[in-house]
Write an enzyme that holds these catalytic residues in place. Structure first.
Site, PDB file in Angstrom:
ATOM      1  N   THR A  91      -0.869  17.739 -59.321  1.00 19.82           N
ATOM      2  CA  THR A  91      -1.593  19.181 -59.058  1.00 19.82           C
ATOM      3  C   THR A  91      -0.195  19.829 -58.584  1.00 19.82           C
ATOM      4  O   THR A  91       0.459  19.707 -57.549  1.00 19.82           O
ATOM      5  CB  THR A  91      -2.203  18.906 -57.681  1.00 19.82           C
ATOM      6  OG1 THR A  91      -3.432  18.112 -58.333  1.00 19.82           O
ATOM      7  CG2 THR A  91      -2.744  20.351 -57.146  1.00 19.82           C
ATOM      8  N   VAL A 116      -6.424  16.551 -62.286  1.00 16.98           N
ATOM      9  CA  VAL A 116      -7.547  15.854 -62.584  1.00 16.98           C
ATOM     10  C   VAL A 116      -8.328  16.107 -61.103  1.00 16.98           C
ATOM     11  O   VAL A 116      -7.733  16.364 -60.018  1.00 16.98           O
ATOM     12  CB  VAL A 116      -7.409  14.281 -62.604  1.00 16.98           C
ATOM     13  CG1 VAL A 116      -6.782  14.180 -64.157  1.00 16.98           C
ATOM     14  CG2 VAL A 116      -6.596  13.947 -61.753  1.00 16.98           C
ATOM     15  N   ILE A 166      -7.496  26.428 -61.476  1.00 13.11           N
ATOM     16  CA  ILE A 166      -8.768  25.895 -61.235  1.00 13.11           C
ATOM     17  C   ILE A 166      -8.952  24.670 -60.328  1.00 13.11           C
ATOM     18  O   ILE A 166      -9.535  24.615 -59.560  1.00 13.11           O
ATOM     19  CB  ILE A 166      -9.618  26.018 -62.413  1.00 13.11           C
ATOM     20  CG1 ILE A 166      -9.951  27.238 -63.085  1.00 13.11           C
ATOM     21  CG2 ILE A 166     -10.838  25.042 -62.280  1.00 13.11           C
ATOM     22  CD1 ILE A 166     -10.821  27.236 -64.350  1.00 13.11           C
ATOM     23  N   LYS A 167      -7.806  23.831 -60.773  1.00 12.13           N
ATOM     24  CA  LYS A 167      -7.574  22.682 -59.731  1.00 12.13           C
ATOM     25  C   LYS A 167      -7.405  22.788 -58.254  1.00 12.13           C
ATOM     26  O   LYS A 167      -7.884  22.316 -57.603  1.00 12.13           O
ATOM     27  CB  LYS A 167      -6.505  21.821 -60.497  1.00 12.13           C
ATOM     28  CG  LYS A 167      -5.815  20.666 -59.773  1.00 12.13           C
ATOM     29  CD  LYS A 167      -6.899  19.805 -59.280  1.00 12.13           C
ATOM     30  CE  LYS A 167      -6.266  18.623 -58.373  1.00 12.13           C
ATOM     31  NZ  LYS A 167      -7.385  17.456 -58.064  1.00 12.13           N
ATOM     32  N   LEU A 168      -6.522  23.864 -58.222  1.00 10.12           N
ATOM     33  CA  LEU A 168      -6.194  24.452 -56.717  1.00 10.12           C
ATOM     34  C   LEU A 168      -7.361  25.081 -56.123  1.00 10.12           C
ATOM     35  O   LEU A 168      -7.610  24.633 -54.962  1.00 10.12           O
ATOM     36  CB  LEU A 168      -4.808  25.068 -56.740  1.00 10.12           C
ATOM     37  CG  LEU A 168      -3.653  24.828 -57.013  1.00 10.12           C
ATOM     38  CD1 LEU A 168      -2.624  26.116 -56.990  1.00 10.12           C
ATOM     39  CD2 LEU A 168      -3.251  23.720 -55.865  1.00 10.12           C
TER      40      LEU A 168
END
Length: 282
Positions: A91, A116, A166-168
């Site tokens: 991340t 992920v 988008i992960k954050l």
């Protein structure tokens, strides 16, 4: 041949899953003992990261942050096989992912950021969600391998860094959710309500199920037909904070939410739906 750098809870279980499928994996970890422990499962551990990546066509990473990724890849660069692909599950910032994609391409290597939404159990089972974005030819090439590592491989399109963003964003929601649950438990404690009773409430009334509808309402930009008026929501927030204060319980997020509510009430939105507090973020 594959290499995997970073043997934390996630990385070590990714490696175990690969080994269970009969793949050969060379591994490295800053704390060498964590890598050595996986030799009993069939991995080959190295103390030198540049040795760990030698002869590997694909190098996977699960590290701490941008700085760790940059440092480890710099140290590994001397051993990289020409044309090798680097797949980073860390991340990181979107800016860092974009910069690394371009920098490693200029050096003749493929860098693909694939963060992920997976815990250690997911990594071992091949479940959960993996995100990718960027060059679609590269994604298509590695799709079979990445799909085998996760339950869902979500391709977000050709914009570099979108997967990181988008992960954050997803992680931010998880932080907010956990802080909200902490506040709920604090308020429950102030009323002598047990955690089991709150668990039972959420098993019957699941507020999380309403998240998609709430997001749709916010993004519609229509707040003049309230289901819960801002004035009433602010009144309830006051009751919550008063009860917690009287019991000596600490609320994490509610005071900050109340402060934003006050700003919007001062602007004349007290009779609007309380979700108007998100208006500026649409």
């Amino acid at each position: 041949m594959k290499a995997f750098l970073g043997m934390g809870l996630l990385g070590s279980n990714f490696v175990k899953a690969m080994l269970q499928k009969g793949e050969a994996v060379q591994i490295w970890n800053r704390t060498a003992s964590k890598a050595k422990a996986l030799e009993t499962f069939g991995a080959k551990a190295f103390d030198d990261v540049s040795e760990a990546v030698k002869d590997a066509d694909v190098i996977h990473l699960t590290l701490k942050d941008d700085a760790a990724v940059d440092e480890v890849l710099k140290n590994a660069s001397g051993g990289l096989k020409a044309g090798a692909a680097i797949i980073d599950h860390t991340t990181t910032s979107a800016k860092g992912a974009i910069e690394r994609t371009n920098a490693w391409k200029a050096k003749g290597f493929t860098y693909l950021h694939a963060p992920v939404f997976m815990g250690p159990k997911n990594a071992l089972e091949g479940s959960g969600v993996m995100l990718v974005s960027g060059n679609q030819d590269i994604i298509k090439k590695f799709q079979p391998e990445l799909s085998a590592m996760t339950g869902t491989l979500l391709n977000l399109g050709d914009i570099e860094g979108k997967a990181a963003g988008i992960k954050l964003t997803g992680n931010l929601f998880l932080l907010s959710l956990t802080a909200g649950l902490a506040d709920a438990l604090a308020l429950a404690k102030a009323h002598d309500i047990t955690a089991d009773e709150i668990q039972n409430l959420f098993s019957v009334w699941n507020p999380g199920a309403g998240a998609p509808a709430r997001l749709k309402k916010i993004t519609s930009g229509t707040f003049s037909q309230p289901s819960w008026e801002l004035n009433m929501a602010r009144k309830d927030a006051g009751l919550m904070m008063n009860a917690a204060d009287e019991a000596g319980s600490r609320l994490i997020t509610t005071p900050a939410i109340a402060a934003v509510m006050d700003e919007w009430i001062a602007k004349g939105h007290g009779n609007d739906d309380w979700s108007v507090i998100a208006k500026n973020n649409i």
